[in-house]
Write a protein that holds these residues in place. Structure first.
Motif, short mmCIF file in Angstrom:
data_model
loop_
_atom_site.label_atom_id
_atom_site.label_comp_id
_atom_site.label_asym_id
_atom_site.label_seq_id
_atom_site.Cartn_x
_atom_site.Cartn_y
_atom_site.Cartn_z
N THR A 120 -5.30 13.91 4.83
CA THR A 120 -4.46 12.39 5.41
C THR A 120 -5.66 11.25 4.85
OG1 THR A 120 -3.49 13.66 7.50
CG2 THR A 120 -3.70 10.84 6.60
N MET A 121 -5.04 10.51 3.56
CA MET A 121 -6.59 9.49 2.81
C MET A 121 -5.80 8.25 4.43
SD MET A 121 -6.78 10.41 -0.53
CE MET A 121 -7.68 12.11 -0.32
N ILE A 122 -6.46 7.34 4.89
CA ILE A 122 -5.88 6.22 5.65
C ILE A 122 -7.23 4.95 4.32
CG2 ILE A 122 -6.65 5.31 7.57
CD1 ILE A 122 -7.35 8.40 7.53
N ILE A 123 -5.43 4.72 4.03
CA ILE A 123 -6.10 3.31 2.90
C ILE A 123 -6.08 2.19 4.18
CG2 ILE A 123 -5.34 2.56 0.78
CD1 ILE A 123 -5.95 5.43 0.47
N GLY A 124 -7.27 1.44 3.92
CA GLY A 124 -7.59 -0.04 4.13
C GLY A 124 -6.91 -0.72 3.58
N GLN A 125 -6.52 -0.66 2.15
CA GLN A 125 -6.07 -1.66 0.85
C GLN A 125 -4.47 -1.97 0.96
OE1 GLN A 125 -9.40 -3.25 1.36
NE2 GLN A 125 -8.30 -4.12 -0.48
N VAL A 126 -3.82 -3.01 1.31
CA VAL A 126 -2.61 -2.38 1.72
C VAL A 126 -1.38 -2.82 0.47
CG1 VAL A 126 -2.60 -3.93 4.04
CG2 VAL A 126 -1.97 -5.28 1.70
N GLU A 127 -0.20 -1.75 1.02
CA GLU A 127 0.44 -1.86 -0.71
C GLU A 127 1.98 -3.01 -0.92
OE1 GLU A 127 0.81 1.15 -3.51
OE2 GLU A 127 1.90 -0.77 -3.75
N MET A 128 1.43 -3.65 -2.02
CA MET A 128 2.22 -4.19 -2.13
C MET A 128 2.98 -5.06 -3.48
SD MET A 128 -0.48 -7.72 -1.82
CE MET A 128 -2.34 -7.66 -2.18
N GLY A 129 2.85 -3.82 -3.65
CA GLY A 129 3.42 -3.32 -4.94
C GLY A 129 2.57 -3.11 -6.39
N GLN A 130 0.86 -2.81 -5.37
CA GLN A 130 0.07 -3.10 -6.97
C GLN A 130 0.05 -1.52 -7.03
OE1 GLN A 130 -0.43 -3.70 -3.70
NE2 GLN A 130 -2.61 -4.53 -3.15
N GLY A 131 -0.12 -0.90 -6.08
CA GLY A 131 -0.31 0.09 -6.34
C GLY A 131 -1.80 0.83 -5.07
N MET A 132 -1.59 -0.03 -4.59
CA MET A 132 -2.41 0.21 -3.88
C MET A 132 -2.98 2.46 -3.36
SD MET A 132 -5.73 -1.32 -3.73
CE MET A 132 -4.92 -1.59 -5.42
N TYR A 133 -1.32 2.53 -3.13
CA TYR A 133 -1.11 3.79 -2.01
C TYR A 133 -1.21 4.67 -3.26
CZ TYR A 133 -0.76 1.57 2.40
OH TYR A 133 -0.68 0.70 3.89
N THR A 134 -1.54 4.50 -4.50
CA THR A 134 -1.62 5.61 -5.40
C THR A 134 -3.18 5.34 -5.64
OG1 THR A 134 0.46 5.16 -6.20
CG2 THR A 134 -1.03 6.48 -7.68
N SER A 135 -3.37 4.03 -6.33
CA SER A 135 -5.07 3.90 -6.98
C SER A 135 -6.16 4.32 -6.18
CB SER A 135 -5.69 3.12 -7.60
OG SER A 135 -4.79 1.92 -6.55
N MET A 136 -6.22 3.95 -5.01
CA MET A 136 -7.20 4.91 -4.04
C MET A 136 -6.88 5.75 -2.99
SD MET A 136 -8.88 1.18 -3.25
CE MET A 136 -8.55 1.10 -4.48
N PRO A 137 -6.05 6.65 -3.26
CA PRO A 137 -5.94 7.66 -3.07
C PRO A 137 -6.28 8.44 -4.68
CG PRO A 137 -4.15 6.93 -1.74
CD PRO A 137 -4.95 5.56 -2.87
N MET A 138 -6.15 8.19 -6.04
CA MET A 138 -6.62 8.33 -6.97
C MET A 138 -8.31 8.17 -6.94
SD MET A 138 -4.20 7.57 -9.64
CE MET A 138 -4.85 8.38 -11.24
N LEU A 139 -9.19 7.74 -5.99
CA LEU A 139 -10.03 8.02 -6.31
C LEU A 139 -10.82 8.47 -5.56
CD1 LEU A 139 -11.12 3.98 -5.82
CD2 LEU A 139 -10.85 4.97 -8.40
#
Lengths: 150, 717
Positions: free
Chosen positions: B57-76
């Motif tokens: 599970t990846m808990i992402i502090g940056q929010v997803e508003m279309g800019q791809g945070m829930y993909t680019s942050m997990p990629m890192l």
């Protein structure tokens, strides 16, 4: 009391006859995939199908849709054109924030059902009523063509 | 500004382990959440949890508003952790500035095109820390040297013997391993994910109606409210017709605040009908007679006064005095609304001793803080559930709609979802400020600039929003893009005049400071090229000797666009170049047509982008494409105006945005290199208005210095 046929299932709702279908779907039936964007048929976020035709549910009085087949984004994948459009949307990564995309997909699925090989002009005519603030228009156009070809 | 230290990541293990987080299913591309949450066996930091079942599970502090945070942050994270994106479930992080603070803001904020730029290193280190501990656990179990083991797709493998153990089987033992002080990061040539067009994790749920935005929250016993705030900023409720509203079926309650009225009902339709029936009367207050013209007069007067110097190279006044010719201009950029497709909304349940909030926000810790302040509760009694955002663009960097919803909810029994109508949104936005710029250049006998002065006038967003960032009278955001001027000019003076106009609330808007400054700078460079009777590209090229990356994107864009090739009558190409604090270089060529009636049609946009290291090239392209469309909407149509203190626009009929039939073909060309990653969410927007204005000039010979590019400025007759 009004009886609605939504995604093949009957629902009864105790709502005023002039209440727009959008709010019946979202706030009474609990189908929140259909979105509120403008309340005035200006943005297309609330698009659903009535007997296969795309309509703006935010200005569609519930009394006018009784007895008709209402299809929403939750069930559009059960139609051939809807399924193709959803897949094309993922293949080409159309979606950004995604809020308008329920309406975009409903309009595109209706377009593809009536125009299996839509021209750019057909796409303009079928999709100009759906606003996307993230600016996914060029991918929507490409995805509709992709769905038509595949 | 503050930085998130390694230590802050590592102390997070226990805090991130609890069951308080709202699960967010990423759809068919990732495994679904297990029905019953099991406690994580291994939680090395705030971003990663690994269960004994191997679920990552990846808990992402940056929010997803279309800019791809829930993909680019997990990629890192996944790159260094050595798991595939198909093995990952994403969760929204709760508000926590210590754990999820954005290094470039010092608190938990998603905006300013800073996420990849700020978190590229920290998230990779978080992933590498977890990988190192998992390998250490396996090596200990097998009694081998950790260096003889490698990690691959969620398992540790002992290379020599081929022994293999999954992360799930190692999770409990890994949790017992010491947290390493230093971890080795992968070499770019070994990347499996970073730099690839990996599929987005958030999109499957967004094509079938299951994605949950803030507005989709449904709770047992929840009521729906809609609200009308004073149409004039500073006005108060003077009276209303409560009886008529209460007579409407489904209306449950009227909540009267000093500056707003809400109708609480069983559903939105009853709430809307009820609000209309109230026929609220307003005491407009001191701003009742103000119009846009008054604002402009104030800015114009302020522009006569010197500002704080934001950049000084050489002696601009002396160089100007010695120039062969002086060219001057005034540029103006209007108030703009965001009009996110998801209107502002917030669901709140205030109970004795607690408050729960459900919304989509770019600033979660501020959501929590305002709820605590309004209710008088301590912070720990406020729980915030974040959601997907139906557009941000800076609108959701503000918590005005949260504050208002909590104020309403304190009067309501049970949970209440407060939803703004589109009209309420357009008329009560936190607008992009009106800017007024005076710019001048002294040129030599060949038309080359030898002196440059730029005085920009406008309100300071940062002085209100992030006071520590407003230092020595400079708003670094307001001057962003103006102070980084890439052209080789020996004498440069950029001044900032802070001028507050408290007639509208103003704030961030996709690329705010840069979007305005690049319009001014790149339009004016074009003016200088025209005055020198030179080609706009050649003129810029000659000034870019010290900026090879800027020159490279310019060359790439003009080549791809076919710069110089003939166009039909009425058509023109314009170029613009961007560099700013985002550390990204973009060049754009726009091809437009201006009709005899003055309507602008954008046919084609070509962008060349150098944002350094690219995490996901497809998301970068999507951000540029979307940014360009946002920029065209603003440049062609965007304008919020005031009359008698009231915003004159109200919905998409009179606050027009670009539609499918008006959208151009957009090409994005990426320059790939290993430079540090730059921001990408906003540059596409910022570079567009000047490219369009310059193309309009090429097509018509008319220089438009005041946005938007309205037909009445361009009509031929």
């Amino acid at each position: 009391m009004v009886t609605l046929k939504i995604n093949g299932k009957a629902h009864t709702a105790d709502v005023p006859p002039d209440m727009p279908l959008l709010w019946v779907l979202r706030d009474v039936v609990g189908l929140t995939g259909t979105k509120f964007g403008c309340g005035a048929a200006l943005c297309g976020a609330c698009t659903v199908h009535l007997d296969g035709q795309p309509v703006r549910s935010c200005v569609m009085p519930v009394a006018a849709v009784a007895g008709k087949n209402i299809t929403t984004i939750e069930a559009i994948g059960n139609t051939p054109s809807g399924r193709k459009i959803q897949q094309a949307w993922l293949d080409l990564e159309v979606v950004q924030c995604g809020y308008c995309q329920s309406g975009q997909i409903m309009s595109a699925a209706a377009l593809l059902a009536s125009h299996p090989h839509p021209t750019d002009a057909d796409i303009d005519a079928g999709m100009a009523g759906n606003i996307c603030r993230c600016g996914t228009y060029s991918r929507i156009r490409a995805a509709i063509k992709h769905a038509a070809g595949g | 500004m503050g930085r998130v230290s390694r230590r802050e990541f590592l102390i997070a293990g226990a805090a991130a382990g609890g069951g308080l987080l709202l699960g967010f299913r990423t759809g068919e591309r990732a495994p679904a959440l297990a029905a019953a949450a099991t406690p994580p066996a291994f939680a090395p930091n705030a971003f990663i949890r690994i269960g004994t079942d191997g679920r990552v599970t990846m808990i992402i502090g940056q929010v997803e508003m279309g800019q791809g945070m829930y993909t680019s942050m997990p990629m890192l994270l996944a790159e260094e952790l050595e798991v595939g994106l198909d093995q990952v479930v994403v969760e929204h992080a709760p508000p926590d500035d210590k754990l999820y603070g954005n290094p470039l803001f010092g608190f938990q904020a998603t905006g300013g095109s800073t996420s990849v730029k700020g978190l590229y290193g920290p998230l990779r280190r978080a992933g590498a820390t977890a990988r190192t501990m998992l390998i250490a656990a396996a090596a200990k179990r097998w009694v081998v040297d950790p260096a003889s083991c490698r990690a691959e797709r969620g398992a540790v493998i002992h290379t020599a013997s081929g022994r293999r153990s999954t992360y799930g089987a190692l999770a409990a033992a890994a949790a017992e391993m010491p947290v390493p002080e230093h971890v080795a990061l992968k070499r770019p040539e070994d990347f499996k994910l970073i730099g690839t067009p990996a599929k987005r994790l958030d999109t499957p749920a967004k094509v079938n109606g299951t994605a949950q935005f803030g507005i989709d929250v449904r709770l047992p016993g929840m009521k729906i409210a809609t609200v009308a705030a004073s149409p004039v900023l500073g006005g108060k409720v003077a009276g209303l017709d409560e009886g008529k509203a209460k007579a409407i079926k489904g209306v449950r309650q009227i909540v009267r605040l000093d500056d707003a009225v809400a109708v609480v009902a069983d559903h939105m339709w009853a709430a809307k009908q009820g609000l209309a029936a109230l026929a609220v009367r307003w005491d407009d207050g001191p701003n009742a007679h103000l119009s846009t013209g008054d604002v402009v007069k104030g800015l114009e007067a302020a522009a006569q006064t010197p500002g704080v110097v934001a950049r000084k190279d050489g002696d601009a006044a002396a160089a100007m005095a010695g120039a062969a010719k002086k060219i001057e201009a005034v540029y103006e950029a209007p108030f703009l609304a965001h009009a996110t497709m998801e209107p502002p909304n917030c669901t709140v349940h205030v109970q004795k001793g607690s408050c729960e909030v459900w919304t989509g926000s770019q600033v979660l810790s501020r959501v929590r803080a305002t709820a605590a302040e309004v209710t008088g509760l301590p912070l720990e009694k406020v729980v915030v559930h974040n959601h997907l955002l139906g557009g941000g663009f800076g609108r959701r960097l503000e918590v005005d709609y949260v504050t208002q919803a909590v104020r309403i909810a304190t009067h309501v029994e049970g949970p209440v979802k407060v939803v703004w109508t589109r009209e309420e949104d357009v008329q009560h936005d936190v607008y992009r400020p009106y800017y007024y710029d005076r710019i001048a250049a002294g040129v030599d006998a060949r038309g080359r600039p030898i002196a440059w002065t730029h005085r920009l006038v406008g309100i300071s967003i940062l002085a209100r929003w992030l006071p520590p960032a407003f230092t020595n009278g400079i708003d670094i955001d307001a001057v962003d893009g103006a102070v980084q001027l890439v052209y080789a000019i020996p004498a440069i003076r950029v001044e900032y005049v802070r001028h507050e106009e408290p007639v509208l609330k103003t704030g961030f808007w996709r690329g705010v400071g840069v979007t305005h400054n690049i319009f001014v700078v790149e339009s004016f460079i074009d003016e200088l090229a025209a005055a020198a009777k030179q080609d706009p590209v050649a003129y810029r090229r000659a000034l870019l000797s010290k900026s090879p990356r800027a020159r490279a994107v310019l060359e790439l864009a003009v080549k791809a666009a076919g710069w110089g090739q003939p166009l039909p009558a009425g058509r023109g190409r314009g170029v613009a170049l961007l560099y700013s604090g985002w550390d990204t270089y973009v060049a754009q060529v726009a091809d437009v047509e201006v009709s005899p009636s003055g309507d602008v049609r954008v046919h084609r946009i070509v962008c060349a982008v150098d944002c350094g290291t690219v995490v996901n090239p497809d998301i970068v392209k999507a951000q540029i494409e979307g940014g360009v469309i946002f920029g065209i909407s603003g440049a062609l149509y965007g304008e919020v105006t005031l009359k008698n203190g009231r915003v004159e626009q109200s919905n998409f009929n009179n606050y027009r945005v670009l539609r499918m039939n008006e959208a151009p073909a957009i090409e994005v060309h990426l320059v790939r290199n290993n430079e540090a990653p730059g921001g990408i969410g906003e540059p596409g927007t910022a570079v567009t208005a000047p490219a369009l204005a310059n193309a309009v000039f090429a097509a018509t010979g008319k220089r438009i210095r005041k946005l938007p590019l309205k037909p009445d400025q361009l009509r031929s007759s």
